[in-house]
Design a protein around this motif. Structure first.
Motif, mmCIF file in Angstrom:
data_model
loop_
_atom_site.group_PDB
_atom_site.id
_atom_site.type_symbol
_atom_site.label_atom_id
_atom_site.label_comp_id
_atom_site.label_asym_id
_atom_site.label_seq_id
_atom_site.Cartn_x
_atom_site.Cartn_y
_atom_site.Cartn_z
ATOM 1 N N VAL A 118 -12.151 3.153 -12.297
ATOM 2 C CA VAL A 118 -11.976 3.379 -10.854
ATOM 3 C C VAL A 118 -10.487 3.431 -10.571
ATOM 4 O O VAL A 118 -9.757 2.490 -10.894
ATOM 5 N N ILE A 119 -10.043 4.518 -9.978
ATOM 6 C CA ILE A 119 -8.623 4.696 -9.659
ATOM 7 C C ILE A 119 -8.493 4.889 -8.156
ATOM 8 O O ILE A 119 -9.144 5.749 -7.569
ATOM 9 N N SER A 120 -7.661 4.069 -7.529
ATOM 10 C CA SER A 120 -7.444 4.131 -6.079
ATOM 11 C C SER A 120 -6.072 4.694 -5.768
ATOM 12 O O SER A 120 -5.116 4.474 -6.526
ATOM 13 N N GLY A 121 -5.982 5.378 -4.634
ATOM 14 C CA GLY A 121 -4.701 5.835 -4.125
ATOM 15 C C GLY A 121 -4.516 5.361 -2.695
ATOM 16 O O GLY A 121 -5.474 4.942 -2.042
ATOM 17 N N PRO A 122 -3.305 5.426 -2.166
ATOM 18 C CA PRO A 122 -3.060 4.983 -0.789
ATOM 19 C C PRO A 122 -3.590 5.976 0.235
ATOM 20 O O PRO A 122 -3.649 7.182 -0.018
ATOM 21 N N ALA A 123 -4.000 5.443 1.384
ATOM 22 C CA ALA A 123 -4.346 6.257 2.549
ATOM 23 C C ALA A 123 -3.282 5.970 3.601
ATOM 24 O O ALA A 123 -3.207 4.858 4.131
ATOM 25 N N ILE A 124 -2.450 6.956 3.872
ATOM 26 C CA ILE A 124 -1.281 6.755 4.723
ATOM 27 C C ILE A 124 -1.582 7.211 6.144
ATOM 28 O O ILE A 124 -1.992 8.355 6.373
ATOM 29 N N TRP A 140 -0.400 -1.085 10.415
ATOM 30 C CA TRP A 140 -1.693 -1.738 10.248
ATOM 31 C C TRP A 140 -2.800 -0.790 9.826
ATOM 32 O O TRP A 140 -3.844 -1.222 9.339
ATOM 33 N N HIS A 141 -2.626 0.497 10.000
ATOM 34 C CA HIS A 141 -3.718 1.423 9.724
ATOM 35 C C HIS A 141 -3.646 2.083 8.353
ATOM 36 O O HIS A 141 -4.622 2.714 7.934
ATOM 37 N N SER A 142 -2.527 1.969 7.660
ATOM 38 C CA SER A 142 -2.474 2.505 6.301
ATOM 39 C C SER A 142 -3.218 1.576 5.352
ATOM 40 O O SER A 142 -3.357 0.373 5.604
ATOM 41 N N ASN A 143 -3.692 2.147 4.271
ATOM 42 C CA ASN A 143 -4.411 1.369 3.258
ATOM 43 C C ASN A 143 -3.654 1.515 1.944
ATOM 44 O O ASN A 143 -3.668 2.580 1.325
ATOM 45 N N TRP A 144 -3.007 0.431 1.541
ATOM 46 C CA TRP A 144 -2.229 0.450 0.308
ATOM 47 C C TRP A 144 -2.956 -0.397 -0.726
ATOM 48 O O TRP A 144 -3.002 -1.612 -0.612
ATOM 49 N N PRO A 145 -3.540 0.208 -1.751
ATOM 50 C CA PRO A 145 -4.216 -0.583 -2.788
ATOM 51 C C PRO A 145 -3.236 -1.549 -3.433
ATOM 52 O O PRO A 145 -2.051 -1.256 -3.583
ATOM 53 N N GLU A 146 -3.750 -2.725 -3.794
ATOM 54 C CA GLU A 146 -2.889 -3.719 -4.419
ATOM 55 C C GLU A 146 -3.618 -4.403 -5.560
ATOM 56 O O GLU A 146 -4.841 -4.422 -5.616
ATOM 57 N N LEU A 147 -2.815 -4.936 -6.477
ATOM 58 C CA LEU A 147 -3.364 -5.682 -7.600
ATOM 59 C C LEU A 147 -3.609 -7.115 -7.160
ATOM 60 O O LEU A 147 -2.768 -7.730 -6.522
ATOM 61 N N ARG A 148 -4.782 -7.631 -7.515
ATOM 62 C CA ARG A 148 -5.108 -9.013 -7.178
ATOM 63 C C ARG A 148 -5.632 -9.707 -8.422
ATOM 64 O O ARG A 148 -6.182 -9.072 -9.311
ATOM 65 N N GLY A 149 -5.496 -11.024 -8.454
ATOM 66 C CA GLY A 149 -6.108 -11.790 -9.526
ATOM 67 C C GLY A 149 -7.542 -12.081 -9.182
ATOM 68 O O GLY A 149 -7.839 -12.637 -8.135
ATOM 69 N N PRO A 150 -8.512 -11.693 -10.019
ATOM 70 C CA PRO A 150 -9.913 -11.976 -9.744
ATOM 71 C C PRO A 150 -10.157 -13.460 -9.556
ATOM 72 O O PRO A 150 -9.470 -14.294 -10.117
#
Length: 317
Positions: A118-124, A140-150
């Motif tokens: 699964v590959i995500s990109g930003p929604a600007i 507040w309305h942009s969506n920037w994928p980020e890395l998180r620790g499970p």
């Protein structure tokens, strides 16, 4: 051997779907791949059919009717058709977004480089001139994928993705039969829960910052109240990734502490609209996590009266 990428697009009374389809028509397919587009109309009436069939098309476009005013119904209808076609990959995009011509190429390049599923990109977000300054400054309305620790490990990797911009391995995968939660289809967060489920099945995630999509912010979403409801729901949706009751208890404890911190910071920031709203919205996210841990019902943020009236105006306009 040529592989198939099916782009899945759900729509509900948005004329902007025409612009989305026109941008998809300009897509370049990666070498060795072919593209098709599946559009699911979530309205009871065939309100988007003439827009979809009349839009510019360089790739095959399939229109399907999935009436319910429930986005999960439409998403599942798209997945079902992609499953029937044995699509090797599926990509997700929204009906109010436009994509660059190299969007799929960039997502696929990241998939090849990382081996991710699964590959995500930003929604600007593209804000209108009358958008509140604090909202634009904090984006507040942009969506920037980020890395998180499970929650169950210390490994740093994405736990989930969003259907506004994602590419996913599909045919023959363990999650090929996974569907979107119908109960979340009017509140939102169905995509968060869906990709969390894939993560638990072993899907590997990656991010491509080079594969953005662009979205105009609708006027009805320029209100603090809309953002507040959305942030609270996002917190509730996040809990769907917790692998068991112990993880939820830990989440609840952390959320309580964060709510208290945000409340204190918000009180200090009261004179400043920008800082006050920042801490309010941040606190509501954590309050939503707490509500999710307590299994409280999610608020409807899509398909409510205000959104339906706004959508109807866009149709008539």
């Amino acid at each position: 051997m040529t592989e198939r990428i099916s782009i899945l697009l759900c729509t509900y009374r948005r004329r902007s779907v025409v612009e989305t389809l026109e941008s998809l028509a300009a897509l370049r397919a990666p070498t060795g791949y072919t593209i098709d587009i599946i559009v699911a109309d979530n309205d009871e009436a065939l309100s988007s059919e003439h827009w979809v069939r009349g839009a510019t098309a360089s790739w095959p476009v399939s229109y399907i009717h999935a009436p319910a005013r429930n986005i999960s119904v439409a998403r599942n209808a798209c997945l079902a058709l992609a499953r029937n076609r044995q699509s090797d990959w599926v990509a997700f995009v929204d009906d109010d977004e436009v994509v660059p011509a190299d969007w799929i190429e960039q997502l696929m390049r990241r998939a090849v480089d990382t081996g991710a599923d699964v590959i995500s990109g930003p929604a600007i977000a593209c804000y209108p001139a009358d958008a509140p300054d604090w909202m634009v400054d904090q984006d507040w309305h942009s969506n920037w994928p980020e890395l998180r620790g499970p929650m169950q490990t210390e490994t740093k990797q994405p736990q989930t993705a969003h259907s506004c911009n994602a590419l996913m391995r599909f045919a023959g995968q363990l999650w090929e039969g996974q569907v979107f939660d119908l109960d979340r289809g009017t509140s939102g967060g169905e995509d968060t829960a869906y990709f969390f489920a894939l993560s638990h099945m072993g899907a590997r995630f990656a991010i491509s910052a080079e594969a953005p999509v662009f979205e105009d912010v609708a006027p009805e979403r320029l209100r603090l109240g809309w953002l507040a409801k959305r942030r609270f729901r996002m917190g509730q949706s996040y809990v769907s990734g917790a692998p068991g009751s112990l993880a939820r208890i830990r989440l609840a404890g952390a959320a309580m502490a964060k709510v208290a911190y945000c409340a204190g910071a918000g009180l200090i920031a009261l004179p400043s609209e920008q800082r006050r709203n920042f801490w309010l919205l941040r606190g509501l996210l954590h309050l939503g996590v707490l509500a999710g841990c307590c299994a409280l019902p999610q608020p409807k943020i899509y398909g409510d009266r205000a959104d339906r009236e706004a959508a109807s105006k866009r149709v008539r306009g």
